[in-house]
Design a protein around this motif. Structure first.
Motif, short mmCIF file in Angstrom:
data_model
loop_
_atom_site.label_atom_id
_atom_site.label_comp_id
_atom_site.label_asym_id
_atom_site.label_seq_id
_atom_site.Cartn_x
_atom_site.Cartn_y
_atom_site.Cartn_z
N GLY A 111 0.81 -1.21 0.00
CA GLY A 111 0.00 0.00 0.00
C GLY A 111 0.84 1.25 0.00
O GLY A 111 0.67 2.12 -0.86
N THR A 114 2.65 1.99 -3.11
CA THR A 114 1.71 2.10 -4.23
C THR A 114 1.90 0.98 -5.25
O THR A 114 1.71 1.19 -6.45
N GLY A 116 0.22 -2.14 -5.15
CA GLY A 116 -1.09 -2.68 -5.50
C GLY A 116 -1.15 -4.19 -5.51
O GLY A 116 -2.18 -4.77 -5.88
N SER A 135 -6.72 2.09 0.80
CA SER A 135 -6.65 3.16 -0.21
C SER A 135 -5.90 4.37 0.31
O SER A 135 -5.13 5.00 -0.42
N GLN A 138 -2.12 4.05 0.11
CA GLN A 138 -1.60 4.32 -1.22
C GLN A 138 -1.57 5.81 -1.53
O GLN A 138 -0.62 6.30 -2.15
N GLY A 142 1.72 7.73 -2.45
CA GLY A 142 1.81 8.20 -3.83
C GLY A 142 2.64 9.45 -4.00
O GLY A 142 3.60 9.48 -4.75
N SER A 218 -6.79 5.70 -4.71
CA SER A 218 -5.89 4.71 -5.30
C SER A 218 -5.50 5.04 -6.73
O SER A 218 -4.52 4.50 -7.24
N SER A 221 -2.75 8.18 -6.99
CA SER A 221 -1.48 7.69 -6.44
C SER A 221 -0.89 6.58 -7.29
O SER A 221 0.18 6.07 -6.98
N GLY A 223 -1.81 3.59 -7.41
CA GLY A 223 -1.63 2.44 -6.53
C GLY A 223 -2.36 1.20 -7.02
O GLY A 223 -1.75 0.18 -7.31
N CYS A 341 0.00 1.33 -12.03
CA CYS A 341 -1.26 1.30 -11.27
C CYS A 341 -1.84 -0.11 -11.39
O CYS A 341 -1.92 -0.64 -12.51
N ASN A 457 6.91 -1.50 -8.83
CA ASN A 457 5.70 -1.15 -8.05
C ASN A 457 4.44 -1.24 -8.90
O ASN A 457 3.55 -0.40 -8.83
#
Length: 507
Positions: A111, A114, A116, A135, A138, A142, A218, A221, A223, A341, A457
């Motif tokens: 988290g 970011t 995911g 959320s 993240q 972010g 999310s 960021s 994420g 993401c 990430n």
């Protein structure tokens, strides 16, 4: 001779940061109370523990010298992600939502970095407070916890350029104001504004208030944590799909340029070469993917990660619908993958191998420097490509003098060497991570995908750990290695690597 390390300042900074984390923990605690959920006590207890430990750290660091060198800055930045994750996992662990310590730490590190990547198999069974905290983690990670600290910590007598430069992504960073705290505040103000704009749009297009806020946190960021098992595929509205994709694309742009755009200076964004490469790459990859999906007569059936099926269509209207769906899926997957993401709209592992190979390649690239995205970053890719072409030209014209230019400005040799070194270590970490995962029994393709996904990430990888899967079955030791790679990738390698360099600790 070794310099005296300012440990008191490190404790003081971490204490102040834990104080900030405890304040943010109050938000999911309030959600749990309002929702009358059983984990309200766990969140409240986690908040109290975090605040208490923060106070202890502050007391240990009292009377600390305010002198923070680059060495202390690197230590503070590296430690904050670990400490934030250790305390941020408390609600998951104490409430029993994630009773395994390793899994709780993995989910929390994923988290804050970011990434995911998740170990949860039934996300919708989680409480509102748990989903909101995922959320919110993240969202905090972010823009960067350290950017937050240099905006707020001056009230504690802390902060400064050493922290910002250790956290700032890319090969360079830019201040919007002579005062670094003003720069950080403007970055966060823009970040908050974009978050609420997206949340409002998602709500307007049919998403519930809670889901809209969580997905907005999310998205900007980059994420990728969702409140639904099927991620964004749980929503059938094309407007929601395009909104998430657009703000994810925006999350991959240098936030400094976005702020300058809001301040009436669009030319900086329009003339930025890195942004050009980023958007052109998104366009080319989307076109390739969309054409291939359309040629397969791709049609989405239902909301979820269901198989793409061929459907015989006749007439121009169904053809236009198929073309729009192909473009939407292609655009969404390209943007979410390139910006690291973790949202999913379709299961690319069920597409032709050439398509998921393209998706895998996009995992390396990332967004622009100064964005919330992970990956290599486009400015480094530009330097790498231009340096390779320059070397070829140098072979043809050995006595000519060439330089690598970014947005019309020459980059000195040290900058080029920095990029080459970064790419070397980036690939090295992928290879080492892949070998480690294979040694733990992970299939080669999945091990390679997991290593690239962790260091970039990204979150979703290949095979079992693709967009339709999760990391619940990942080897226990592998989860700790994956968590370390997430941290290294989030801090762009050098911040962590320098901590193991004897030179940094010598005078």
């Amino acid at each position: 001779m070794t310099r005296t390390f300012n440990w008191k300042m490190v404790f003081r900074t971490q204490g102040a940061l834990l104080g900030i984390e405890s304040l943010f923990l109050l938000l999911p605690t309030a959600v749990a109370l309002l929702s009358q959920e059983a984990d309200a006590f766990a969140f409240g207890l986690s908040t109290a523990i975090t605040a208490l430990c923060g106070g202890i750290f502050l007391r240990i660091g009292r009377h600390a010298s305010k002198r923070v060198t680059e060495r202390e800055g690197y230590v503070i930045v590296a430690l904050v992600w670990v400490i934030f994750s250790l305390f941020g996992m408390l609600p998951f662990y104490l409430s029993g939502a994630i009773p395994n310590f390793t899994d709780a730490f993995f989910e929390t590190m994923s988290g804050f970095t970011t990434t995911g990547a998740t170990i949860l198999t039934n996300i919708e069974s989680m409480s509102h407070a748990t989903l909101f905290w995922r959320s919110l983690m993240q969202w905090l990670g972010g823009m960067g916890i350290i950017v937050l600290t240099v905006a707020i910590l001056p009230m504690f007598g802390l902060g400064g350029m050493q922290l910002y430069s250790a956290e700032a992504t890319g090969i360079s960073y830019e201040k919007l104001s002579p005062r670094i705290t003003d720069t950080a505040k403007r970055l966060w103000a823009t970040y908050v504004l974009l978050t609420f704009i997206e949340a409002a749009l998602l709500f307007l297009f049919g998403m519930g208030e809670f889901d809209a806020l969580c997905h907005a946190l999310s998205t900007i960021s980059t994420g990728g944590f969702s409140t639904r098992n099927l991620s964004i595929a749980a929503y059938t509205s094309p407007a929601i799909h395009y909104t998430v994709a657009f703000f994810t694309l925006l999350g991959g742009v240098n936030f400094t340029l976005i702020i300058l755009l809001f301040r009436g200076k669009p030319q900086r964004l329009l003339k930025d070469e890195e942004t050009h490469w980023y958007l052109i790459a998104v366009g080319i990859a989307t076109a390739i993917l969309a054409v291939e999906l359309f040629l397969q007569n791709f049609t989405h059936v239902g909301a979820g990660f269901e198989n793409a099926t061929a459907q015989s269509v006749s007439g121009w209207l169904p053809t236009l619908q198929a073309a729009e769906q192909s473009f939407r899926y292609a655009f969404f997957e390209v943007v979410c993958t390139m910006t690291s993401c973790g949202f999913g709209l379709g299961n690319y592992m069920e597409w032709k191998p050439v398509l998921w190979c393209l998706i895998f390649f996009l995992m390396f690239l990332g967004g622009c420097a100064g964005s919330t995205a992970g990956g290599i970053k486009w400015v480094r890719t530009i330097v790498f490509v231009k340096n390779a072409l320059t070397e070829l030209r140098q072979r043809v014209h050995p006595y000519a003098v060439f330089s690598v230019n970014i947005s019309g400005k020459p980059l000195d040799r040290s900058g080029v060497q920095n990029v080459m070194a970064f790419l070397f270590f980036y690939v090295l970490f992928i290879i080492v991570g892949m070998i480690a995962f294979c040694a733990l029994g992970v299939d080669f393709t999945e091990a390679l995908g997991a290593a690239v996904s962790a260091i970039g990430n990204v979150g979703p990888a290949l095979g079992e750990y693709g967009p339709a899967g999760n990391y619940s079955a990942f080897p226990m030791v592998g989860k700790w290695i994956y968590a370390f790679l997430m941290l290294v990738g989030r801090l762009e390698l050098f911040t962590v690597l320098l901590l193991f360099s004897p030179t940094l600790w010598r005078k």
